[in-house]
Design a protein around this motif. Structure first.
Motif, mmCIF file in Angstrom:
data_model
loop_
_atom_site.group_PDB
_atom_site.id
_atom_site.type_symbol
_atom_site.label_atom_id
_atom_site.label_comp_id
_atom_site.label_asym_id
_atom_site.label_seq_id
_atom_site.Cartn_x
_atom_site.Cartn_y
_atom_site.Cartn_z
ATOM 1 N N PRO A 88 26.234 3.614 10.744
ATOM 2 C CA PRO A 88 25.697 3.750 12.110
ATOM 3 C C PRO A 88 24.671 2.686 12.460
ATOM 4 O O PRO A 88 24.646 2.186 13.584
ATOM 5 N N TRP A 92 27.040 0.921 14.963
ATOM 6 C CA TRP A 92 26.685 1.303 16.324
ATOM 7 C C TRP A 92 25.474 0.527 16.822
ATOM 8 O O TRP A 92 25.408 0.195 18.017
ATOM 9 N N ALA A 95 26.706 -2.819 17.832
ATOM 10 C CA ALA A 95 27.508 -2.701 19.054
ATOM 11 C C ALA A 95 26.617 -2.539 20.280
ATOM 12 O O ALA A 95 26.893 -3.124 21.347
ATOM 13 N N GLN A 96 25.546 -1.767 20.145
ATOM 14 C CA GLN A 96 24.648 -1.571 21.303
ATOM 15 C C GLN A 96 23.954 -2.868 21.683
ATOM 16 O O GLN A 96 23.944 -3.253 22.862
ATOM 17 N N ALA A 150 22.066 9.127 15.783
ATOM 18 C CA ALA A 150 22.668 7.921 16.347
ATOM 19 C C ALA A 150 21.627 7.060 17.037
ATOM 20 O O ALA A 150 21.585 5.825 16.854
ATOM 21 N N ILE A 154 20.361 3.177 15.934
ATOM 22 C CA ILE A 154 20.386 2.039 16.855
ATOM 23 C C ILE A 154 19.002 1.426 17.005
ATOM 24 O O ILE A 154 18.836 0.201 17.005
ATOM 25 N N LEU A 318 29.267 3.871 24.824
ATOM 26 C CA LEU A 318 29.054 3.828 23.379
ATOM 27 C C LEU A 318 28.884 5.238 22.826
ATOM 28 O O LEU A 318 29.456 5.582 21.783
ATOM 29 N N GLY A 319 28.103 6.067 23.524
ATOM 30 C CA GLY A 319 27.952 7.462 23.099
ATOM 31 C C GLY A 319 29.258 8.213 23.121
ATOM 32 O O GLY A 319 29.542 9.047 22.254
ATOM 33 N N MET A 322 31.173 7.234 20.149
ATOM 34 C CA MET A 322 30.593 7.827 18.945
ATOM 35 C C MET A 322 30.898 9.308 18.826
ATOM 36 O O MET A 322 30.577 9.933 17.818
#
Length: 616
Positions: A88, A92, A95-96, A150, A154, A318-319, A322
């Motif tokens: 994560p 993630w 990705a963010q 999550a 991030i 994105l959420g 996920m």
């Protein structure tokens, strides 16, 4: 002759006074503590009444609150849990940052902004406020949830990403940076690796023995000083090699997460963290340049709305990717859509490297500060407008429709009603169980319990449940008003029912007695009594003596309640009865202890020592 206050003393008075006034007022208005700190900063800052003007120095000092916060977060994560979060964090999190930066960079280019300015602005605005996000998630107990984990992953990646972003700025400057020999770059890389290795090895090998040695001195203030010294030293090491202070503190916290001193470190550092975080938010409020905002209000509004909306769109999808629940996404999106404190550092460094002029840096810093100011307000709006709608759209099941015949009805199948139901069922007595929480009903059914969905405050539902023929109604709901409504309904329409009711507190107990309900049990009384008995045994009291004392206390307490009830509407008389009853009981127990000490030797047990009351 006038005596001038030292600057540190006058500033302390200003900060503490502003916080003490603004924060309770903000919380009373339902806006939360962060809004209070930000508002206090605006009022005492250069654009308010001007009590404080050295904003930049204060902001740098206040950032240490974020460092302490990351250290405490690290203490909650051992190395195994952190390793489990690696995907994560880098997946993630990457990705963010990449997604938000790409969208913002493209928007800047479409607006005709120079690509260097667009790139640095996009990278800085892609970062979010770790301080506000973790504070909000902590207050709402979201960190253990999937959305909290999550968001934390991030935010942690963003702290790491700030390092290469800052390293990129000299390469984008208007003036080419001085060429750095390969040997210099290798030396810098070696310093970074060496510092991280020192923190890891020191945390494994040296810190625990050192803390153990300090703890043996049995001097609490020295242990507190050692805890602060640990965080400050690690932050200084990370800063010396150009790394994030907060990241180093987090790493140190992870290394000490399995230490026997973890809780003591948390206890010692928590007050400093809270005060410095409050000072950080005050400094953010002071740092808002209203001059830039007033000079270019349209540009500022467009910039704030533009980057927040674009980030929110990226984070929302994105959420969704996920797998976050729909009701968890609004808060998750807002916390990551705002600007962050590391953007201040990025934009100030970019201005110093001549990537863009100071006026542009002031505009971007102002936009970030305004977004941080608006995010708690938007959070309040989300709570009232969005999450309230989710709460109003709770899942429902088919209500009880077939008539039931059982000697017992239980209204409410939470932690209290479940114990009652299981005990009665264990003796082979059938029950009809009602609960109006769909999630609770499905969970109970999954474990084999027969629970019907329905609201026991409805007369028609009680009739279908068989209240006309049932002998006992157990009211185990946790809401006081619902409990009283069910009792009133049962007393009026089913007077034959014997009522056994759960009382939340003394006030609820008195209201039930006013309605003639005699079988009332306070929900925590018996469990608290057992805990008190255990404490006595742990302190060396023989088990039979602890049990006897607990049972004597139970009877005395129930008798005192009966004496209090006639006066529960007269506060002064009620207090007098309580004081008198407690004093009489304590004097009686003291006399019995003296008599027992004179009559028997310690450890002697006779049959009359055991109480006949078999209640726990």
């Amino acid at each position: 002759m006038e005596h001038m206050l030292p600057a540190w003393l006058s500033n302390s008075l200003i900060y503490l006074g502003a916080a003490v006034i603004a924060v309770p007022l903000s919380r009373a208005l339902g806006l939360g503590s962060i809004i209070g700190y930000l508002a206090a900063g605006i009022v005492i800052g250069p654009w308010g009444i001007g009590l404080v003007r050295q904003v930049e120095d204060i902001l740098h000092f206040a950032e240490f609150g974020v460092v302490l916060m990351l250290f405490l977060v690290g203490l909650e994560l051992d190395s195994r849990r952190l390793w489990n979060l690696r995907r994560p964090i880098f997946g993630w999190g990457g990705a963010q940052v990449a997604g938000c930066a790409a969208v913002l960079f493209a928007a800047g280019l479409l607006a005709g902004i120079d690509w260097r300015v667009s790139l640095v602005a996009a990278l800085g605005l892609a970062l979010s406020s770790t301080a506000i996000a973790l504070q909000v998630m902590g207050e709402r107990n979201l960190l253990p949830t999937s959305s909290g984990q999550a968001g934390f992953a991030i935010l942690l990646f963003q702290d790491v990403a700030a390092i290469p972003i800052l390293a990129l700025l000299p390469l984008l400057g208007a003036e080419p940076p001085d060429a750095t020999p390969d040997g210099g770059m290798l030396l810098q890389a070696a310093k970074i690796v060496g510092v991280i290795a020192a923190i890891v090895l020191g945390g494994r090998l040296a810190l625990r023995p050192l803390l153990r040695w300090i703890a043996r001195s049995r001097t609490p203030e020295i242990f507190t000083a050692a805890a602060l010294l640990l965080v400050v030293a690690i932050a200084a090491l990370m800063q010396a090699v150009g790394l994030s202070m907060a990241l180093g503190a987090f790493l140190a916290g992870v290394l000490l997460a399995e230490s026997e001193y973890r809780r003591e470190l948390e206890t010692d550092i928590e007050p400093f963290k809270g005060l410095l975080l409050g000072l950080f938010f005050i400094a953010v409020g002071m740092s808002i340049d209203f001059g830039v905002l007033l000079a270019r209000p349209g540009t500022m509004a467009l910039l704030v709305v533009g980057f927040v909306v674009l980030k929110a769109i990226v984070v929302w999808f994105l959420g969704r990717a996920m797998g976050l629940e729909l009701q968890d996404r609004p808060v998750f999106t807002l916390l990551l859509a705002q600007g962050g404190e590391f953007a201040f550092v990025v934009f100030q460094a970019a201005a110093g490297a001549s990537v863009f002029p100071p006026a542009t840096a002031s505009l971007l810093i102002g936009a970030v500060a305004v977004s941080m100011l608006l995010s708690p307000l938007l959070l309040v709006a989300i709570d009232k407008l969005v999450l309230a709608r989710f709460a109003g759209q709770r899942r429902t099941l088919d209500e009880l429709s077939e008539p039931q015949e059982a000697p017992v009805i239980i209204a409410g199948f939470g932690r209290y009603g479940q114990i009652v139901g299981r005990l009665v069922a264990a003796h082979g007595i059938p029950t009809t169980v009602l609960d109006h929480d769909a999630d609770m009903v499905e969970a109970a059914r999954a474990f084999g319990s027969k629970v019907f969905y329905g609201d026991a405050t409805r007369l028609d539902l009680l009739r279908i449940a068989g209240a006309a023929a049932t002998r006992v109604l157990v009211v185990a709901v946790d809401d006081r008003q619902q409990s009283l409504a069910i009792v009133d309904l049962a007393r009026e329409h089913f007077p034959h029912l014997q009522l056994v009711v759960r009382a939340r507190d003394v006030t609820h107990w008195n209201e039930l007695r006013d309605r003639g309900v005699m079988q009332v049990e306070r929900e925590l009384f018996e469990a608290s009594l057992r805990s008190g008995r255990t404490v006595l045994e742990l302190l060396g009291e023989p088990p039979h003596a602890a049990r006897k004392l607990a049972m004597r206390f139970r009877r005395a307490n129930i008798e005192l309640f009966e004496q209090m009830y006639p006066h529960h509407k007269d506060r002064s008389k009620l207090i007098a009865v309580v004081k008198q009853g407690r004093r009489q009981f304590e004097e009686q127990m003291a006399r019995e202890r003296e008599h027992a000490a004179a009559r028997t030797r310690p450890g002697t047990t006779t049959p009359q020592d055991w109480d006949d009351d078999r209640r726990p």
